[in-house]
Design an enzyme around this catalytic site. Structure first.
Site, PDB file in Angstrom:
ATOM      1  N   SER A 129      -7.131   2.078  -6.714  1.00 49.46           N
ATOM      2  CA  SER A 129      -7.071   3.508  -6.408  1.00 49.46           C
ATOM      3  C   SER A 129      -6.877   4.326  -7.673  1.00 49.46           C
ATOM      4  CB  SER A 129      -5.912   3.780  -5.442  1.00 49.46           C
ATOM      5  OG  SER A 129      -5.663   5.167  -5.323  1.00 49.46           O
ATOM      6  N   TYR A 154       2.711   3.873  -3.182  1.00 50.30           N
ATOM      7  CA  TYR A 154       1.320   3.471  -2.956  1.00 50.30           C
ATOM      8  C   TYR A 154       0.645   3.117  -4.287  1.00 50.30           C
ATOM      9  CZ  TYR A 154      -3.699   3.998  -2.160  1.00 50.30           C
ATOM     10  OH  TYR A 154      -5.056   3.802  -2.129  1.00 50.30           O
TER      11      TYR A 154
END
Length: 324
Positions: A129, A154
């Site tokens: 990501s 995250y």
């Protein structure tokens, strides 16, 4: 050759599986189909994939060793893994942090062990990501930049996944490639993402929340471009390196102001948004912008879809799917 695609009922996993099936490739899809967002949307995606004879689906949790070992034992024909299953979302990691260590760390380990033990697996491609860049202020974000200051759990779990893949490539010579996705949108998109949230609220006559008082920019990337990049990478593998592990940015190579993104949505809907401006949210970043030169050089990838083309396609799908 057969592909194992995890997260097959998810947004990017669905599109990736569908494109492989259209090419005539056998796909073994895995997804736990959890309730992070409306499972009915995931089931609708699966229903389309199940129409292809070459698609086999297993409802399984990628973080559960026994589940995935059973899948592997049933499909010794698997030669490539496209690991897209993950717990996504920056803001939700503030609410349910354990979901992230379960899926993104335990799940990454189970999948790497699976790749190690499969006799024929010659490439492990996995989702990372753009969030790994944290509060990096140097633009565009480059794979050469340091990414050891995450601003959300995250992001930390996705960086951990990259380190784990590098370790397995070093120890066991498993070719692995991580792809740092930049704000993917498009038909069948996730309900927790900006395009979906904004379109839904505007059509329902509800206000939309815009953080940092609108002073944000994102490298919005249309899903068809993302899938093209995934499959280009999955068709090859890292070579000429002592450790066969690489990481790439995959984005639109264009950082769009959030107000312009909203204006394109308004034009596509023929409606004006009622905007509520909010301060920056914890764990969020002001701007993302992908340097994709390494992916262009190694795989000839280049995105084709601007938000002026992509947003209307998403709006058309949304209106048709939800009949609004």
């Amino acid at each position: 050759m057969a592909y194992l695609v995890t997260g097959a009922a998810g947004f990017i996993g669905f599109h990736t599986s569908q494109k492989l099936l259209e090419r005539g490739e056998p796909v073994i899809g895995v997804d736990v189909v959890n309730d992070y967002y409306d499972p009915a949307l995931k089931e609708a995606r699966l229903a389309l994939l199940k129409k292809y004879p070459a698609f086999t689906f297993h409802r399984a949790d990628i973080a559960e060793r026994e589940d995935m070992e059973k899948v592997a034992s049933l499909h010794p024909e698997i030669t490539r893994i496209i690991h897209l299953a993950a717990q996504a979302g920056v803001r939700y990691s503030l609410i349910n942090p354990y979901a992230y260590t379960h899926s993104n760390i335990d799940g990454q380990l189970v999948m790497l062990e699976l790749a190690r033990n499969l006799k024929q697996c010659d490439h492990f491609v996995y989702a990372s990501s753009s969030s790994v860049y944290g509060s990096n202020e140097k633009l565009p974000f480059s794979i050469e930049d340091r990414v050891d200051h995450p601003v959300s759990l995250y992001a930390a779990t996705k960086k951990a996944g990259e380190l784990m893949a590098h370790c397995y490539s070093h120890l066991y010579q498993i070719p692995s490639t991580g792809l740092r996705f930049f704000t993917v949108y498009g038909p069948w998109g996730r309900p927790d993402m900006a395009a979906f949230l904004f379109v839904k609220a505007i059509l329902e006559g509800k206000p939309i929340k815009v953080f940092n008082h609108g002073d944000m920019r994102r490298d919005f990337t249309f899903v068809d471009d993302i899938v093209e990049g995934i499959l280009a990478v999955a068709s090859g593998q890292p070579s000429g390196m002592a450790v066969p592990a690489k990481v790439y940015n995959i984005g639109n190579h264009r950082s769009e102001p959030l107000p312009r993104f909203i204006s394109v949505i308004e034009e596509s809907l023929g409606l004006k948004a009622n905007i509520i401006y909010e301060p920056m949210q914890a764990g969020d970043v002001k701007e993302t912008f992908a340097d994709i030169d390494p992916l262009v050089k190694d795989y000839g990838f280049y995105p084709k879809t601007s938000i002026d083309e992509g947003i209307p396609k998403f709006v058309t799908w949304y209106r048709e799917f939800y009949k609004v």
